[in-house]
Design a protein around this motif. Structure first.
Motif, PDB file in Angstrom:
ATOM      1  N   LEU A   1       0.846  -1.189   0.000  1.00  0.00           N
ATOM      2  CA  LEU A   1       0.000   0.000   0.000  1.00  0.00           C
ATOM      3  C   LEU A   1       0.885   1.245   0.000  1.00  0.00           C
ATOM      4  O   LEU A   1       1.814   1.367   0.800  1.00  0.00           O
ATOM      5  CB  LEU A   1      -0.905   0.001   1.224  1.00  0.00           C
ATOM      6  CG  LEU A   1      -1.906   1.155   1.334  1.00  0.00           C
ATOM      7  CD1 LEU A   1      -2.965   1.061   0.238  1.00  0.00           C
ATOM      8  CD2 LEU A   1      -2.561   1.166   2.716  1.00  0.00           C
ATOM      9  N   LEU A   2       0.618   2.179  -0.908  1.00  0.00           N
ATOM     10  CA  LEU A   2       1.407   3.406  -0.986  1.00  0.00           C
ATOM     11  C   LEU A   2       1.160   4.279   0.237  1.00  0.00           C
ATOM     12  O   LEU A   2       0.067   4.296   0.806  1.00  0.00           O
ATOM     13  CB  LEU A   2       1.052   4.187  -2.249  1.00  0.00           C
ATOM     14  CG  LEU A   2       1.376   3.538  -3.611  1.00  0.00           C
ATOM     15  CD1 LEU A   2       1.188   4.573  -4.720  1.00  0.00           C
ATOM     16  CD2 LEU A   2       2.779   2.967  -3.651  1.00  0.00           C
ATOM     17  N   ASP A   3       2.196   5.014   0.619  1.00  0.00           N
ATOM     18  CA  ASP A   3       2.077   5.942   1.745  1.00  0.00           C
ATOM     19  C   ASP A   3       0.978   6.964   1.480  1.00  0.00           C
ATOM     20  O   ASP A   3       0.812   7.449   0.357  1.00  0.00           O
ATOM     21  CB  ASP A   3       3.404   6.664   1.979  1.00  0.00           C
ATOM     22  CG  ASP A   3       4.486   5.734   2.530  1.00  0.00           C
ATOM     23  OD1 ASP A   3       4.130   4.659   3.047  1.00  0.00           O
ATOM     24  OD2 ASP A   3       5.675   6.088   2.415  1.00  0.00           O
ATOM     25  N   GLY A   4       0.237   7.288   2.501  1.00  0.00           N
ATOM     26  CA  GLY A   4      -0.813   8.292   2.384  1.00  0.00           C
ATOM     27  C   GLY A   4      -2.170   7.738   2.034  1.00  0.00           C
ATOM     28  O   GLY A   4      -3.158   8.493   1.997  1.00  0.00           O
ATOM     29  N   TYR A   5      -2.226   6.450   1.737  1.00  0.00           N
ATOM     30  CA  TYR A   5      -3.504   5.820   1.385  1.00  0.00           C
ATOM     31  C   TYR A   5      -3.976   4.931   2.527  1.00  0.00           C
ATOM     32  O   TYR A   5      -3.161   4.438   3.304  1.00  0.00           O
ATOM     33  CB  TYR A   5      -3.346   5.005   0.099  1.00  0.00           C
ATOM     34  CG  TYR A   5      -3.215   5.873  -1.131  1.00  0.00           C
ATOM     35  CD1 TYR A   5      -4.341   6.290  -1.838  1.00  0.00           C
ATOM     36  CD2 TYR A   5      -1.959   6.303  -1.565  1.00  0.00           C
ATOM     37  CE1 TYR A   5      -4.222   7.103  -2.959  1.00  0.00           C
ATOM     38  CE2 TYR A   5      -1.825   7.114  -2.678  1.00  0.00           C
ATOM     39  CZ  TYR A   5      -2.964   7.512  -3.376  1.00  0.00           C
ATOM     40  OH  TYR A   5      -2.845   8.315  -4.484  1.00  0.00           O
ATOM     41  N   PRO A   6      -5.310   4.797   2.628  1.00  0.00           N
ATOM     42  CA  PRO A   6      -6.360   5.181   1.680  1.00  0.00           C
ATOM     43  C   PRO A   6      -6.691   6.669   1.734  1.00  0.00           C
ATOM     44  O   PRO A   6      -6.430   7.342   2.733  1.00  0.00           O
ATOM     45  CB  PRO A   6      -7.569   4.361   2.136  1.00  0.00           C
ATOM     46  CG  PRO A   6      -7.362   4.199   3.607  1.00  0.00           C
ATOM     47  CD  PRO A   6      -5.879   4.050   3.783  1.00  0.00           C
ATOM     48  N   LYS A   7      -7.268   7.145   0.622  1.00  0.00           N
ATOM     49  CA  LYS A   7      -7.754   8.507   0.512  1.00  0.00           C
ATOM     50  C   LYS A   7      -9.233   8.481   0.130  1.00  0.00           C
ATOM     51  O   LYS A   7      -9.705   7.495  -0.446  1.00  0.00           O
ATOM     52  CB  LYS A   7      -6.965   9.283  -0.548  1.00  0.00           C
ATOM     53  CG  LYS A   7      -5.503   9.512  -0.213  1.00  0.00           C
ATOM     54  CD  LYS A   7      -4.814  10.318  -1.307  1.00  0.00           C
ATOM     55  CE  LYS A   7      -3.341  10.567  -0.988  1.00  0.00           C
ATOM     56  NZ  LYS A   7      -2.655  11.345  -2.050  1.00  0.00           N
ATOM     57  N   PRO A   8      -9.953   9.540   0.421  1.00  0.00           N
ATOM     58  CA  PRO A   8     -11.360   9.581   0.013  1.00  0.00           C
ATOM     59  C   PRO A   8     -11.521   9.478  -1.506  1.00  0.00           C
ATOM     60  O   PRO A   8     -10.694  10.009  -2.265  1.00  0.00           O
ATOM     61  CB  PRO A   8     -11.836  10.944   0.527  1.00  0.00           C
ATOM     62  CG  PRO A   8     -10.892  11.287   1.630  1.00  0.00           C
ATOM     63  CD  PRO A   8      -9.571  10.723   1.215  1.00  0.00           C
ATOM     64  N   VAL A   9     -12.563   8.784  -1.941  1.00  0.00           N
ATOM     65  CA  VAL A   9     -12.835   8.659  -3.379  1.00  0.00           C
ATOM     66  C   VAL A   9     -12.972  10.037  -4.021  1.00  0.00           C
ATOM     67  O   VAL A   9     -12.459  10.292  -5.107  1.00  0.00           O
ATOM     68  CB  VAL A   9     -14.105   7.821  -3.609  1.00  0.00           C
ATOM     69  CG1 VAL A   9     -14.508   7.847  -5.086  1.00  0.00           C
ATOM     70  CG2 VAL A   9     -13.891   6.381  -3.149  1.00  0.00           C
ATOM     71  N   LYS A  10     -13.671  10.944  -3.348  1.00  0.00           N
ATOM     72  CA  LYS A  10     -13.883  12.290  -3.886  1.00  0.00           C
ATOM     73  C   LYS A  10     -12.558  13.014  -4.094  1.00  0.00           C
ATOM     74  O   LYS A  10     -12.358  13.683  -5.111  1.00  0.00           O
ATOM     75  CB  LYS A  10     -14.786  13.082  -2.930  1.00  0.00           C
ATOM     76  CG  LYS A  10     -15.064  14.519  -3.368  1.00  0.00           C
ATOM     77  CD  LYS A  10     -15.866  14.582  -4.645  1.00  0.00           C
ATOM     78  CE  LYS A  10     -16.247  16.017  -4.982  1.00  0.00           C
ATOM     79  NZ  LYS A  10     -16.998  16.120  -6.249  1.00  0.00           N
ATOM     80  N   GLU A  11     -11.646  12.859  -3.153  1.00  0.00           N
ATOM     81  CA  GLU A  11     -10.340  13.535  -3.270  1.00  0.00           C
ATOM     82  C   GLU A  11      -9.482  12.907  -4.366  1.00  0.00           C
ATOM     83  O   GLU A  11      -8.811  13.611  -5.120  1.00  0.00           O
ATOM     84  CB  GLU A  11      -9.606  13.445  -1.932  1.00  0.00           C
ATOM     85  CG  GLU A  11      -8.194  14.015  -1.946  1.00  0.00           C
ATOM     86  CD  GLU A  11      -7.479  13.815  -0.633  1.00  0.00           C
ATOM     87  OE1 GLU A  11      -6.229  13.725  -0.636  1.00  0.00           O
ATOM     88  OE2 GLU A  11      -8.163  13.709   0.422  1.00  0.00           O
ATOM     89  N   GLU A  12      -9.508  11.577  -4.475  1.00  0.00           N
ATOM     90  CA  GLU A  12      -8.613  10.885  -5.403  1.00  0.00           C
ATOM     91  C   GLU A  12      -9.143  10.861  -6.830  1.00  0.00           C
ATOM     92  O   GLU A  12      -8.379  10.980  -7.790  1.00  0.00           O
ATOM     93  CB  GLU A  12      -8.382   9.453  -4.927  1.00  0.00           C
ATOM     94  CG  GLU A  12      -7.405   8.651  -5.767  1.00  0.00           C
ATOM     95  CD  GLU A  12      -5.974   9.153  -5.678  1.00  0.00           C
ATOM     96  OE1 GLU A  12      -5.158   8.786  -6.535  1.00  0.00           O
ATOM     97  OE2 GLU A  12      -5.665   9.932  -4.726  1.00  0.00           O
TER      98      GLU A  12
END
Length: 428
Positions: free
Chosen positions: A318-329
């Motif tokens: 998993l990449l650093d900083g994830y998970p992110k909101p669907v809306k943001e990504e």
């Protein structure tokens, strides 16, 4: 227009049971399909999908909790015992508006058309199906040419009755190679006899059972997180009748498919399959992926309102900083039904309901644009794109389109293909 999409008929709920009309009925405890319970009856929906009955509850499709029968059919309030048998009356010579579901309870039969009990029902089984006994164990439709004539097969103990719809002739047969059925189901032109929490696939004309049966019903007809220790995970996922949640291919052509708590990985150029739990390779996700697509050697995995991005390789990281909101990504509100990218293009195609959106992955910030309706599908389970075009998966089947543009512009469904057979090589 024929649309095989079990999701279109999830509104069809069919279950009932008997109770003394002079006493207040107490509902039985809600059954759990993953506990190995015995189903009382099973039936195929008019447009695809399967429904399973247990006492006064109904299971819709291959996952989800049980529902009380009277919540979907209030006209059955006086009848709350288990359904003995069920089948779908649906033959080529019968008009579409007359497709009916028959439910059998003790010595009565109930006929339903579009959720509603037909006038005059319930009736005695002997009146509607002369020569067929009461207190049945199972029933299943058998259209020609799968049977010599449009027929219904009734099961009671060791006795098998082939009932010809047009002539009402009854022929008793012996199915010596299969166990007694507690429920039966015709699904994807195959016939299944359920006995306890096991099942066997049989020939409707002879009753012959070929292959390694019986098998665990939860492995193939339910989406449960845990299975018996004897289960063959690869065989189960290869041949499961449960729809996929998400699917994609990486830059090397390797395929990743997700279903419930498990995933399948198929290497490009051979038929080798790996099947394991999602948590074993994608521990932050645990299970239940909504959509997935591949971009620049990374898997973009969407679950609920979040996007998880994993680097492809062993192990998946998993990449650093994830998970992110669907809306943001991705610039779009979740949840999402399916997503795919084609080749080395940088446009992610996002499907929500019957609309598709484009997200330019090279733009910053990412925004969803060019919203277009999809006329052919009300809801898509999964989709992927490769050198051969787009594969759209609905239920147990997929449809091929040469490009995303042709998917959007399509006015008639292309040829239907079986997911288990043509994507994973299941031979039964």
């Amino acid at each position: 227009m024929k649309l095989l999409a079990h999701i279109l008929c999830l509104s069809l709920a069919l279950a009932m049971g008997w109770a003394d009309s002079h006493h207040e009925h107490t509902h039985e405890a809600e059954p759990d399909r993953c506990k190995g319970l015995e189903m009382d009856a099973a039936v195929t929906c008019v447009l695809g999908g399967a429904f399973f009955f247990s006492h006064d509850h109904l299971f819709k499709g291959f996952h989800g909790k049980a529902e009380l029968s009277n919540e979907s059919f209030p006209g059955l309030d006086d009848h709350h015992h288990h359904v003995d048998a069920a089948f779908l009356m649906h033959y080529e010579d019968e008009p579409t508006e007359h497709k009916r579901v028959f439910l059998f309870l003790d010595d009565k039969v109930f006929s339903y058309h579009e959720h509603k009990l037909e006038d005059g029902y319930p009736k005695a089984i002997s009146e509607v199906f002369p020569g067929i006994p009461d207190h049945l164990d199972a029933a299943v439709e058998c259209p020609k040419p799968e049977c010599d004539e449009d027929s219904v097969i009734f099961f009671k103990g060791d006795d098998i009755y082939h009932y010809t719809v047009k002539t009402k002739a009854v022929e008793e047969k012996e199915f010596t190679s299969m166990p007694n059925c507690t429920s039966a189901l015709r699904f994807m032109e195959h016939y299944y006899c359920f006995h306890g929490h096991m099942f066997s696939k049989f020939d409707p004309k002879t009753g012959e059972v070929h292959g390694k049966y019986p098998k665990e019903a939860r492995d193939y007809f339910m989406r449960c997180s845990k299975f018996s220790e004897d289960s063959d995970h690869v065989e189960r996922e290869r041949c499961s009748r449960v729809h996929l949640d998400a699917i994609t291919t990486d830059d090397a052509g390797n395929m990743y498919a997700f279903r419930g708590h498990h995933f399948i990985e198929k290497e490009e150029g051979n038929d080798t399959l790996k099947a394991d739990t999602i948590e074993s390779d994608f521990k932050e996700l645990h299970s239940e992926v909504d959509a997935v697509f591949t971009y620049e050697s990374h898997l973009y995995m969407i679950k609920d309102e979040e996007v998880f991005v994993y680097k492809i390789g062993e192990p998946h990281t998993l990449l650093d900083g994830y998970p992110k909101p669907v809306k943001e990504e991705l610039g779009i509100e979740g949840p999402i039904d399916a997503a795919f990218m084609c080749g080395d293009h940088h446009i992610a195609h996002i499907i929500k309901g019957d609309h598709i959106f484009d997200v330019d992955m090279k733009a910053s910030p990412h925004t969803a644009s060019d919203e277009r309706p999809i006329a052919l599908f009300k809801k898509v389970d999964a989709a992927m794109c490769g050198a051969g075009g787009v594969k759209v998966i609905v239920g147990s089947h997929f449809y091929h389109f040469d490009s995303p543009m042709l998917l959007v512009a399509g006015k008639a469904l292309p040829e239907q293909h079986r997911v288990s057979m043509e994507l994973f090589g299941c031979d039964h």
